[in-house]
Write a protein that holds these residues in place. Structure first.
Motif, PDB file in Angstrom:
ATOM      1  N   SER A 165      25.157 -80.755  41.485  1.00  0.00           N
ATOM      2  CA  SER A 165      24.106 -80.236  40.981  1.00  0.00           C
ATOM      3  C   SER A 165      23.491 -80.998  39.860  1.00  0.00           C
ATOM      4  O   SER A 165      22.344 -80.961  39.768  1.00  0.00           O
ATOM      5  CB  SER A 165      24.435 -78.792  40.555  1.00  0.00           C
ATOM      6  N   SER A 199      26.418 -77.497  52.952  1.00  0.00           N
ATOM      7  CA  SER A 199      25.438 -76.833  52.713  1.00  0.00           C
ATOM      8  C   SER A 199      24.781 -76.906  51.252  1.00  0.00           C
ATOM      9  O   SER A 199      23.577 -76.828  51.144  1.00  0.00           O
ATOM     10  CB  SER A 199      25.990 -75.335  52.924  1.00  0.00           C
ATOM     11  N   ALA A 200      25.632 -77.115  50.539  1.00  0.00           N
ATOM     12  CA  ALA A 200      25.236 -77.245  48.823  1.00  0.00           C
ATOM     13  C   ALA A 200      24.397 -78.619  48.796  1.00  0.00           C
ATOM     14  O   ALA A 200      23.412 -78.532  48.102  1.00  0.00           O
ATOM     15  CB  ALA A 200      26.492 -77.399  48.029  1.00  0.00           C
ATOM     16  N   ALA A 202      22.719 -80.151  51.225  1.00  0.00           N
ATOM     17  CA  ALA A 202      21.404 -79.728  51.999  1.00  0.00           C
ATOM     18  C   ALA A 202      20.579 -78.797  51.073  1.00  0.00           C
ATOM     19  O   ALA A 202      19.216 -79.260  51.290  1.00  0.00           O
ATOM     20  CB  ALA A 202      21.855 -78.899  53.327  1.00  0.00           C
ATOM     21  N   ASN A 203      21.134 -77.924  50.767  1.00  0.00           N
ATOM     22  CA  ASN A 203      20.150 -77.071  49.767  1.00  0.00           C
ATOM     23  C   ASN A 203      19.429 -77.554  48.557  1.00  0.00           C
ATOM     24  O   ASN A 203      18.345 -77.638  48.196  1.00  0.00           O
ATOM     25  CB  ASN A 203      20.963 -75.822  49.067  1.00  0.00           C
ATOM     26  N   HIS A 204      20.260 -78.720  47.811  1.00  0.00           N
ATOM     27  CA  HIS A 204      19.592 -79.659  46.941  1.00  0.00           C
ATOM     28  C   HIS A 204      18.336 -80.325  47.276  1.00  0.00           C
ATOM     29  O   HIS A 204      17.488 -80.490  46.763  1.00  0.00           O
ATOM     30  CB  HIS A 204      20.742 -80.307  46.327  1.00  0.00           C
ATOM     31  N   ILE A 206      16.682 -79.675  49.883  1.00  0.00           N
ATOM     32  CA  ILE A 206      15.763 -78.583  50.214  1.00  0.00           C
ATOM     33  C   ILE A 206      14.689 -78.331  49.047  1.00  0.00           C
ATOM     34  O   ILE A 206      13.628 -78.239  48.858  1.00  0.00           O
ATOM     35  CB  ILE A 206      16.122 -77.344  51.189  1.00  0.00           C
ATOM     36  N   LYS A 207      15.554 -78.160  47.977  1.00  0.00           N
ATOM     37  CA  LYS A 207      14.956 -77.926  46.693  1.00  0.00           C
ATOM     38  C   LYS A 207      13.882 -78.812  46.090  1.00  0.00           C
ATOM     39  O   LYS A 207      12.699 -79.019  45.744  1.00  0.00           O
ATOM     40  CB  LYS A 207      15.888 -77.417  45.691  1.00  0.00           C
ATOM     41  N   LYS A 210      10.941 -79.115  48.259  1.00  0.00           N
ATOM     42  CA  LYS A 210       9.765 -78.036  47.684  1.00  0.00           C
ATOM     43  C   LYS A 210       9.069 -78.502  46.673  1.00  0.00           C
ATOM     44  O   LYS A 210       7.894 -78.159  46.536  1.00  0.00           O
ATOM     45  CB  LYS A 210      10.691 -76.831  47.490  1.00  0.00           C
ATOM     46  N   ILE A 237      22.417 -74.986  58.983  1.00  0.00           N
ATOM     47  CA  ILE A 237      21.562 -75.189  57.848  1.00  0.00           C
ATOM     48  C   ILE A 237      20.245 -75.560  58.530  1.00  0.00           C
ATOM     49  O   ILE A 237      19.990 -76.553  59.483  1.00  0.00           O
ATOM     50  CB  ILE A 237      22.239 -76.382  57.004  1.00  0.00           C
ATOM     51  N   LEU A 239      16.734 -77.057  57.616  1.00  0.00           N
ATOM     52  CA  LEU A 239      15.887 -77.963  56.886  1.00  0.00           C
ATOM     53  C   LEU A 239      14.349 -77.491  56.593  1.00  0.00           C
ATOM     54  O   LEU A 239      13.815 -77.943  55.954  1.00  0.00           O
ATOM     55  CB  LEU A 239      15.867 -79.389  57.004  1.00  0.00           C
TER      56      LEU A 239
END
Length: 272
Positions: A165, A199-200, A202-204, A206-207, A210, A237, A239
């Protein structure tokens, strides 16, 4: 003298020599938070004599960040909480000193709470070393997050190692600042050197995509290996609209198409 006073005097008589000679500051208060004992180290810390301190309220004497607040451990242990060591800071002669202190209750022979005892450690050296390590960590992060101008209006950020993070936030800050200063329209996030993608992670990504999109920039995720692709599918996941490519060369070609760039050879340039 009250029973409380006699009990505290008894404790002082039994253990006074040990407490007085301890190299770390020690103090004791009654239930009104008035000082009933300070050892030599506490006097040296405050720069005052014992007779100048006894009978004074501890919060008027030590002036820590926790004094007079719900964070005061002395108050909390006397209200029933378990003893625990916490960090704090104390102001002495206009200088703020980082400390770690532990508070516990004082009891009389009947087991009744008659006050509190506090043990203090000056952690100035420890805090200075920790701050130096943090600064070194920040420097390493900056070095490990180099945003490179790959082409006109095209940036690339090669990512190597573990993405948590904190590092994801560092990457986002670096990228957004670089986008603002260069006016670039494409940023390639090359993750070929990332050890593992879950997943964590990948979410980073994606953020980050964005956030860059909000600045009018397209983010391309480059370096998607077969193993990473399988992992993302197995984890379910999506994307979304994030563009992906298997390598940096394809990502650069994709960037050219988005920006309507055309690569010409020497003959095309000179009309041959």
């Amino acid at each position: 003298m009250s029973n409380t006073g006699k009990s505290i005097e008894g404790i002082k008589d039994l253990h006074g020599n040990i407490l007085v000679q301890l190299p770390a500051p020690v103090m004791a208060v009654d239930k009104d938070f008035k000082l009933v004992f300070v050892n030599d180290a506490a006097c040296r810390l405050l720069g005052k004599r014992e007779d100048e301190l006894l009978g004074k309220f501890c919060h008027d004497t030590f002036c820590t960040d926790h004094c007079g607040t719900g964070q005061c451990r002395m108050k909390r242990v006397m209200e029933g909480e378990e003893p625990v060591s916490v960090r704090n800071s104390i102001e002495i002669n206009g200088r703020r000193i980082p400390i770690e202190y532990t508070s516990d209750v004082l009891r009389n022979d009947k087991g009744e709470i008659i006050g509190g005892l506090e043990f203090i450690i000056d952690i100035s050296e420890v805090a200075a070393k920790e701050e130096k390590l943090k600064e070194q960590g920040r420097t390493i992060m900056e070095i490990s997050t180099p945003v490179i101008q790959l082409w006109d209006k095209i940036l690339v950020l090669p990512v190597v190692g573990v993405v948590d993070s904190y590092r994801a936030q560092q990457m986002m800050d670096t990228m957004l600042n670089k986008l603002k200063s260069t006016g670039s329209k494409i940023i390639i996030l090359d993750i070929q050197g990332v050890a593992a993608v879950d997943s964590a992670v990948a979410n980073h990504f994606i953020k980050i995509a964005k956030a860059t999109r909000l600045m009018g920039c397209t983010c391309i995720l480059s370096g998607i290996s077969p193993a990473v692709a399988q992992t993302l599918v197995q984890l379910g996941i999506d994307l979304g609209t994030v563009r992906t490519n298997s390598n940096l060369q394809e990502s650069l070609s994709d960037s050219f198409r988005i920006l309507h760039y055309r690569v010409l050879d020497e003959g095309d340039r000179y009309g041959e």
